[in-house]
Design a protein around this motif. Sequence first.
Motif, PDB file in Angstrom:
ATOM      1  N   VAL A  81       0.990  -1.112  -0.056  1.00  0.00           N
ATOM      2  CA  VAL A  81       0.018  -0.098   0.089  1.00  0.00           C
ATOM      3  C   VAL A  81       1.004   1.122   0.126  1.00  0.00           C
ATOM      4  CG1 VAL A  81      -1.973   1.346   1.308  1.00  0.00           C
ATOM      5  CG2 VAL A  81      -1.952  -1.141   1.103  1.00  0.00           C
ATOM      6  N   VAL A  82       0.763   1.901  -0.960  1.00  0.00           N
ATOM      7  CA  VAL A  82       1.461   3.243  -1.195  1.00  0.00           C
ATOM      8  C   VAL A  82       0.788   4.588  -1.110  1.00  0.00           C
ATOM      9  CG1 VAL A  82       3.224   4.445  -2.852  1.00  0.00           C
ATOM     10  CG2 VAL A  82       2.715   1.858  -2.717  1.00  0.00           C
ATOM     11  N   PRO A  83       1.120   5.514  -0.368  1.00  0.00           N
ATOM     12  CA  PRO A  83       0.270   6.856  -0.241  1.00  0.00           C
ATOM     13  C   PRO A  83       0.750   7.710  -1.491  1.00  0.00           C
ATOM     14  CG  PRO A  83       2.486   6.885   1.084  1.00  0.00           C
ATOM     15  CD  PRO A  83       2.410   5.650   0.456  1.00  0.00           C
ATOM     16  N   PHE A  84      -0.321   8.824  -1.520  1.00  0.00           N
ATOM     17  CA  PHE A  84       0.203   9.949  -2.545  1.00  0.00           C
ATOM     18  C   PHE A  84      -0.534  11.129  -2.008  1.00  0.00           C
ATOM     19  CE2 PHE A  84      -3.868   7.628  -3.887  1.00  0.00           C
ATOM     20  CZ  PHE A  84      -4.864   8.723  -4.023  1.00  0.00           C
ATOM     21  N   GLY A  85      -0.161  12.278  -2.803  1.00  0.00           N
ATOM     22  CA  GLY A  85      -0.440  13.453  -2.082  1.00  0.00           C
ATOM     23  C   GLY A  85      -1.513  14.099  -2.763  1.00  0.00           C
ATOM     24  N   GLY A  86      -2.066  15.601  -2.216  1.00  0.00           N
ATOM     25  CA  GLY A  86      -2.841  16.320  -2.663  1.00  0.00           C
ATOM     26  C   GLY A  86      -3.200  16.401  -4.146  1.00  0.00           C
ATOM     27  N   PRO A  87      -1.957  16.927  -4.557  1.00  0.00           N
ATOM     28  CA  PRO A  87      -1.994  17.220  -6.226  1.00  0.00           C
ATOM     29  C   PRO A  87      -2.457  15.962  -6.943  1.00  0.00           C
ATOM     30  CG  PRO A  87      -0.068  18.341  -5.409  1.00  0.00           C
ATOM     31  CD  PRO A  87      -0.847  17.295  -4.181  1.00  0.00           C
ATOM     32  N   ALA A  88      -1.842  14.670  -6.740  1.00  0.00           N
ATOM     33  CA  ALA A  88      -2.214  13.527  -7.394  1.00  0.00           C
ATOM     34  C   ALA A  88      -3.604  13.122  -6.974  1.00  0.00           C
ATOM     35  CB  ALA A  88      -1.440  12.562  -6.988  1.00  0.00           C
ATOM     36  N   ALA A  89      -4.256  13.470  -5.726  1.00  0.00           N
ATOM     37  CA  ALA A  89      -5.528  13.099  -5.580  1.00  0.00           C
ATOM     38  C   ALA A  89      -6.598  13.953  -6.490  1.00  0.00           C
ATOM     39  CB  ALA A  89      -5.835  13.425  -4.081  1.00  0.00           C
ATOM     40  N   ARG A  90      -6.124  15.239  -6.523  1.00  0.00           N
ATOM     41  CA  ARG A  90      -7.126  16.194  -7.194  1.00  0.00           C
ATOM     42  C   ARG A  90      -7.094  15.614  -8.541  1.00  0.00           C
ATOM     43  NH1 ARG A  90      -4.667  19.601  -3.611  1.00  0.00           N
ATOM     44  NH2 ARG A  90      -3.014  20.438  -5.033  1.00  0.00           N
ATOM     45  N   ALA A  91      -6.113  15.307  -9.272  1.00  0.00           N
ATOM     46  CA  ALA A  91      -5.944  15.014 -10.663  1.00  0.00           C
ATOM     47  C   ALA A  91      -6.536  13.568 -10.983  1.00  0.00           C
ATOM     48  CB  ALA A  91      -4.485  14.914 -11.195  1.00  0.00           C
ATOM     49  N   ILE A  92      -6.338  12.652  -9.906  1.00  0.00           N
ATOM     50  CA  ILE A  92      -7.303  11.317 -10.055  1.00  0.00           C
ATOM     51  C   ILE A  92      -8.728  11.793 -10.015  1.00  0.00           C
ATOM     52  CG2 ILE A  92      -7.579   9.297  -8.896  1.00  0.00           C
ATOM     53  CD1 ILE A  92      -4.603   9.218  -8.204  1.00  0.00           C
ATOM     54  N   ASP A  93      -9.311  12.580  -9.104  1.00  0.00           N
ATOM     55  CA  ASP A  93     -10.637  12.766  -8.796  1.00  0.00           C
ATOM     56  C   ASP A  93     -11.290  13.431 -10.230  1.00  0.00           C
ATOM     57  OD1 ASP A  93     -13.114  12.994  -7.211  1.00  0.00           O
ATOM     58  OD2 ASP A  93     -12.813  15.420  -7.580  1.00  0.00           O
ATOM     59  N   THR A  94     -10.677  14.329 -10.731  1.00  0.00           N
ATOM     60  CA  THR A  94     -10.843  14.883 -11.900  1.00  0.00           C
ATOM     61  C   THR A  94     -10.980  13.913 -12.865  1.00  0.00           C
ATOM     62  OG1 THR A  94     -10.079  17.189 -11.330  1.00  0.00           O
ATOM     63  CG2 THR A  94     -10.667  16.599 -13.736  1.00  0.00           C
ATOM     64  N   TYR A  95     -10.035  13.109 -13.160  1.00  0.00           N
ATOM     65  CA  TYR A  95     -10.048  11.941 -14.159  1.00  0.00           C
ATOM     66  C   TYR A  95     -11.203  10.928 -13.879  1.00  0.00           C
ATOM     67  CZ  TYR A  95      -8.932   7.488 -15.674  1.00  0.00           C
ATOM     68  OH  TYR A  95      -9.077   6.029 -16.598  1.00  0.00           O
ATOM     69  N   LEU A  96     -11.395  10.544 -12.579  1.00  0.00           N
ATOM     70  CA  LEU A  96     -12.530   9.623 -12.475  1.00  0.00           C
ATOM     71  C   LEU A  96     -13.985  10.132 -12.805  1.00  0.00           C
ATOM     72  CD1 LEU A  96     -11.264   7.801  -9.496  1.00  0.00           C
ATOM     73  CD2 LEU A  96     -11.553   6.931 -11.460  1.00  0.00           C
ATOM     74  N   THR A  97     -14.135  11.505 -12.399  1.00  0.00           N
ATOM     75  CA  THR A  97     -15.278  12.240 -12.655  1.00  0.00           C
ATOM     76  C   THR A  97     -15.654  12.708 -13.891  1.00  0.00           C
ATOM     77  OG1 THR A  97     -14.628  14.236 -11.786  1.00  0.00           O
ATOM     78  CG2 THR A  97     -15.566  12.950 -10.373  1.00  0.00           C
ATOM     79  N   VAL A  98     -14.654  13.166 -14.652  1.00  0.00           N
ATOM     80  CA  VAL A  98     -14.893  13.456 -16.124  1.00  0.00           C
ATOM     81  C   VAL A  98     -14.084  12.726 -17.246  1.00  0.00           C
ATOM     82  CG1 VAL A  98     -14.312  15.507 -17.454  1.00  0.00           C
ATOM     83  CG2 VAL A  98     -14.735  16.019 -15.024  1.00  0.00           C
ATOM     84  N   ALA A  99     -12.904  12.700 -16.991  1.00  0.00           N
ATOM     85  CA  ALA A  99     -12.246  11.815 -18.261  1.00  0.00           C
ATOM     86  C   ALA A  99     -12.732  10.300 -18.428  1.00  0.00           C
ATOM     87  CB  ALA A  99     -10.902  12.201 -18.095  1.00  0.00           C
ATOM     88  N   ARG A 100     -12.537   9.531 -17.239  1.00  0.00           N
ATOM     89  CA  ARG A 100     -12.834   8.242 -17.647  1.00  0.00           C
ATOM     90  C   ARG A 100     -14.014   7.905 -18.178  1.00  0.00           C
ATOM     91  NH1 ARG A 100     -13.929   3.159 -15.273  1.00  0.00           N
ATOM     92  NH2 ARG A 100     -12.518   1.679 -15.192  1.00  0.00           N
ATOM     93  N   PRO A 101     -15.202   8.662 -17.587  1.00  0.00           N
ATOM     94  CA  PRO A 101     -16.621   8.217 -17.939  1.00  0.00           C
ATOM     95  C   PRO A 101     -16.496   8.683 -19.578  1.00  0.00           C
ATOM     96  CG  PRO A 101     -16.872   9.322 -15.994  1.00  0.00           C
ATOM     97  CD  PRO A 101     -15.330   9.335 -16.524  1.00  0.00           C
ATOM     98  N   ALA A 102     -15.927   9.630 -19.932  1.00  0.00           N
ATOM     99  CA  ALA A 102     -16.020  10.180 -21.280  1.00  0.00           C
ATOM    100  C   ALA A 102     -15.099   9.284 -22.323  1.00  0.00           C
ATOM    101  CB  ALA A 102     -15.142  11.661 -21.520  1.00  0.00           C
TER     102      ALA A 102
END
Length: 322
Positions: A182-203
């Motif tokens: 299990v590996v941690p990641f920080g805030g910038p990666a979390a925001r980028a992943i959230d945008t990807y999951l909510t916008v980019a991946r469904p598209a």
Amino acid sequence: MQLSTAVERFLTAVQLEYGYSEHTLRAYQRDLAWFIDFAEETGARELADCDIELMRGWLWQRQQQGLAATTLARNVATLKSFGTWLERSRLVPGNPASRLRAPKAPRDLPRVLADEQMRRLLARVEGRGDAEHPESLRDHAVLELLYAAALRVSELCSLPITGLDAGARTVRVLGKGGKERVVPFGGPAARAIDTYLTVARPALIARAAQAASAASQSAASQSAGPQSARHDALFVGNRGGKLTPNAVYRLVARELEDEPGGGPRGPHTFRHTAATHLLNGGADLRVVQEMLGHSSLASTQVYTHVSTERLAQSYRQAHPRA
């Protein structure tokens, strides 16, 4: 038993029983195919002919071809694994490769980007993010996570959605040898992943489904056309299937073209950079070892050499008495 038959049985065991990665399996297949070719050229077709002298003869031929020490070391490792399997399977009385020695490869320091370079690169990719082009948002999330969690490209591409814990900001990855961590990641990666999951991946998935539907009139197009996202991969490609390591290699290479410095331009540069930055920031070596998934501390210690070399370079450039 013929040598080629024994090799086939060994490769089957590697694939089905040992849990090695596809990369390791392909390396074994290539190495042993070349070894069999050499053995047959010398008339050694039976397993009984497979002794240390035959193996040394093949390695000597490889050395005369001018191959790198790292390649020869991998060849030796392949023969040792094959020999160990032969002995355990009781096909031979002892491991014929037990006395082989790998050449010492010169240790080149990995390419590492400076802190400012990484900030500039990631800011550049983030600035290109556009909901009209969902792949740009995905690319930003990929690069942020590669650097934040110091992942191998194979770990990133095989990461399932269920391996992401957005609340805890961690990912559960399957590393070499089937070892999970299990590996941690920080805030910038979390925001980028959230945008990807909510916008980019469904598209991306919707676009792939539309393309597949348009091609449904042709059976041939259905079999070879765009993939539907019938998988749980976190990162998807432009056609809806799993994002491939080759696609990540192309992405990283493209971004590193704009950064000064020589050396490799693959995803591992981000892993090297993350490890070095962690040590420079005061992280304990054992913690970095665990984060990277290294079984040996010696593999992690190379990054202390990188830090020391960077310090020496700065000293030589800046100190008036250097």
